[in-house]
Design a protein around this motif. Sequence first.
Motif, PDB file in Angstrom:
ATOM      1  N   ALA A 112      -2.228  -3.716   1.552  1.00  0.00           N
ATOM      2  CA  ALA A 112      -1.119  -4.542   1.078  1.00  0.00           C
ATOM      3  C   ALA A 112       0.188  -3.770   1.250  1.00  0.00           C
ATOM      4  CB  ALA A 112      -1.329  -4.878  -0.404  1.00  0.00           C
ATOM      5  N   THR A 113       1.255  -4.462   1.606  1.00  0.00           N
ATOM      6  CA  THR A 113       2.520  -3.749   1.786  1.00  0.00           C
ATOM      7  C   THR A 113       3.484  -3.995   0.626  1.00  0.00           C
ATOM      8  OG1 THR A 113       3.491  -5.511   3.098  1.00  0.00           O
ATOM      9  CG2 THR A 113       2.321  -3.811   4.285  1.00  0.00           C
ATOM     10  N   ARG A 114       3.020  -4.740  -0.415  1.00  0.00           N
ATOM     11  CA  ARG A 114       3.856  -4.874  -1.601  1.00  0.00           C
ATOM     12  C   ARG A 114       2.963  -5.109  -2.825  1.00  0.00           C
ATOM     13  NH1 ARG A 114       5.150 -10.212  -3.293  1.00  0.00           N
ATOM     14  NH2 ARG A 114       4.324 -11.765  -1.857  1.00  0.00           N
ATOM     15  N   THR A 115       3.568  -4.938  -3.987  1.00  0.00           N
ATOM     16  CA  THR A 115       2.859  -5.145  -5.233  1.00  0.00           C
ATOM     17  C   THR A 115       3.038  -6.580  -5.715  1.00  0.00           C
ATOM     18  OG1 THR A 115       3.067  -2.820  -5.874  1.00  0.00           O
ATOM     19  CG2 THR A 115       2.786  -4.416  -7.661  1.00  0.00           C
ATOM     20  N   VAL A 116       1.951  -7.187  -6.160  1.00  0.00           N
ATOM     21  CA  VAL A 116       2.001  -8.541  -6.743  1.00  0.00           C
ATOM     22  C   VAL A 116       1.327  -8.470  -8.092  1.00  0.00           C
ATOM     23  CG1 VAL A 116       1.335 -10.958  -6.490  1.00  0.00           C
ATOM     24  CG2 VAL A 116       1.886  -9.604  -4.451  1.00  0.00           C
ATOM     25  N   SER A 134      -7.615 -13.323   8.437  1.00  0.00           N
ATOM     26  CA  SER A 134      -7.225 -14.691   8.064  1.00  0.00           C
ATOM     27  C   SER A 134      -8.091 -15.248   6.932  1.00  0.00           C
ATOM     28  CB  SER A 134      -7.289 -15.615   9.289  1.00  0.00           C
ATOM     29  OG  SER A 134      -8.625 -15.827   9.656  1.00  0.00           O
ATOM     30  N   ARG A 135      -9.275 -14.655   6.705  1.00  0.00           N
ATOM     31  CA  ARG A 135     -10.155 -15.129   5.625  1.00  0.00           C
ATOM     32  C   ARG A 135      -9.827 -14.487   4.290  1.00  0.00           C
ATOM     33  NH1 ARG A 135     -15.521 -13.934   8.745  1.00  0.00           N
ATOM     34  NH2 ARG A 135     -14.783 -14.704  10.710  1.00  0.00           N
ATOM     35  N   THR A 176       0.694  -8.790   9.298  1.00  0.00           N
ATOM     36  CA  THR A 176       0.656 -10.245   9.153  1.00  0.00           C
ATOM     37  C   THR A 176       0.730 -10.569   7.661  1.00  0.00           C
ATOM     38  OG1 THR A 176      -0.593 -12.244   9.753  1.00  0.00           O
ATOM     39  CG2 THR A 176      -1.894 -10.317   9.142  1.00  0.00           C
ATOM     40  N   SER A 177       0.515 -11.806   7.284  1.00  0.00           N
ATOM     41  CA  SER A 177       0.477 -12.152   5.858  1.00  0.00           C
ATOM     42  C   SER A 177      -0.669 -13.108   5.582  1.00  0.00           C
ATOM     43  CB  SER A 177       1.784 -12.769   5.362  1.00  0.00           C
ATOM     44  OG  SER A 177       2.596 -13.195   6.364  1.00  0.00           O
ATOM     45  N   VAL A 178      -1.133 -13.061   4.340  1.00  0.00           N
ATOM     46  CA  VAL A 178      -2.260 -13.904   3.920  1.00  0.00           C
ATOM     47  C   VAL A 178      -1.912 -14.582   2.599  1.00  0.00           C
ATOM     48  CG1 VAL A 178      -4.014 -12.524   5.093  1.00  0.00           C
ATOM     49  CG2 VAL A 178      -3.374 -11.944   2.750  1.00  0.00           C
ATOM     50  N   PRO A 179      -2.505 -15.756   2.333  1.00  0.00           N
ATOM     51  CA  PRO A 179      -2.228 -16.442   1.063  1.00  0.00           C
ATOM     52  C   PRO A 179      -2.830 -15.670  -0.111  1.00  0.00           C
ATOM     53  CG  PRO A 179      -3.305 -17.911   2.649  1.00  0.00           C
ATOM     54  CD  PRO A 179      -3.403 -16.528   3.194  1.00  0.00           C
ATOM     55  N   MET A 217       2.632 -15.707  -0.241  1.00  0.00           N
ATOM     56  CA  MET A 217       1.945 -14.940   0.785  1.00  0.00           C
ATOM     57  C   MET A 217       2.095 -13.450   0.484  1.00  0.00           C
ATOM     58  SD  MET A 217       0.831 -17.295   2.879  1.00  0.00           S
ATOM     59  CE  MET A 217       0.527 -16.640   4.522  1.00  0.00           C
ATOM     60  N   LEU A 218       1.094 -12.703   0.873  1.00  0.00           N
ATOM     61  CA  LEU A 218       1.131 -11.248   0.744  1.00  0.00           C
ATOM     62  C   LEU A 218       1.183 -10.645   2.142  1.00  0.00           C
ATOM     63  CD1 LEU A 218       0.751  -8.650  -1.013  1.00  0.00           C
ATOM     64  CD2 LEU A 218      -1.697  -8.863  -0.480  1.00  0.00           C
ATOM     65  N   SER A 219       2.150  -9.774   2.376  1.00  0.00           N
ATOM     66  CA  SER A 219       2.200  -9.107   3.678  1.00  0.00           C
ATOM     67  C   SER A 219       1.192  -7.952   3.680  1.00  0.00           C
ATOM     68  CB  SER A 219       3.612  -8.614   3.981  1.00  0.00           C
ATOM     69  OG  SER A 219       4.106  -7.857   2.917  1.00  0.00           O
ATOM     70  N   VAL A 220       0.491  -7.846   4.780  1.00  0.00           N
ATOM     71  CA  VAL A 220      -0.537  -6.813   4.932  1.00  0.00           C
ATOM     72  C   VAL A 220      -0.355  -6.158   6.300  1.00  0.00           C
ATOM     73  CG1 VAL A 220      -2.170  -8.072   3.479  1.00  0.00           C
ATOM     74  CG2 VAL A 220      -2.270  -8.374   5.956  1.00  0.00           C
ATOM     75  N   ARG A 221      -0.904  -4.971   6.441  1.00  0.00           N
ATOM     76  CA  ARG A 221      -0.872  -4.308   7.748  1.00  0.00           C
ATOM     77  C   ARG A 221      -2.063  -3.363   7.872  1.00  0.00           C
ATOM     78  NH1 ARG A 221       0.555   0.981   7.643  1.00  0.00           N
ATOM     79  NH2 ARG A 221       1.732   1.741   5.856  1.00  0.00           N
TER      80      ARG A 221
END
Length: 117
Positions: free
Chosen positions: A112-116, A85-86, A52-55, A63-67
């Motif tokens: 996290a599935t990517r670097t920010v 979601s929190r 899913t993704s979170v802000p 948004m950051l994609s997470v799994r």
Amino acid sequence: MIDTLTCIMCPIGCELQVIVLDEKMEITGNKCEKGKEFAVEEILHPKRNLATSVPIQGCEHRMLSVRLDQRVPRDQIFPILNEISRLRPVPPILRGQVLIENILNTGSNVIATRTVK
Ligand code: SF4
């Protein structure tokens, strides 16, 4: 009970027929033993993965994609989604970084599935 499942353990995707009679389970259609293991788990203790993704904190529209890094019991998916979601991760965030460890004691981590930066 007779059930048909598609094995997801490899790209071949064998169609499995599962017959459950009393305490016994008969599985056919599998090309290897992994298919049997998959069918037994799917019938007795089904598990799922989740992405899913979170802000991102401080970047309202990003948004950051997470799994999850491991599959979890299917009946835990909605409580886990609620926990995720929190989440408001703060940059810098590294790909693969654990954001929630052992979520709801399932043994699975939210990553996290990517670097920010
Ligand atoms: S039964 Fe074996 S060969 Fe068939 S999809 Fe599952 S893992 Fe692949």
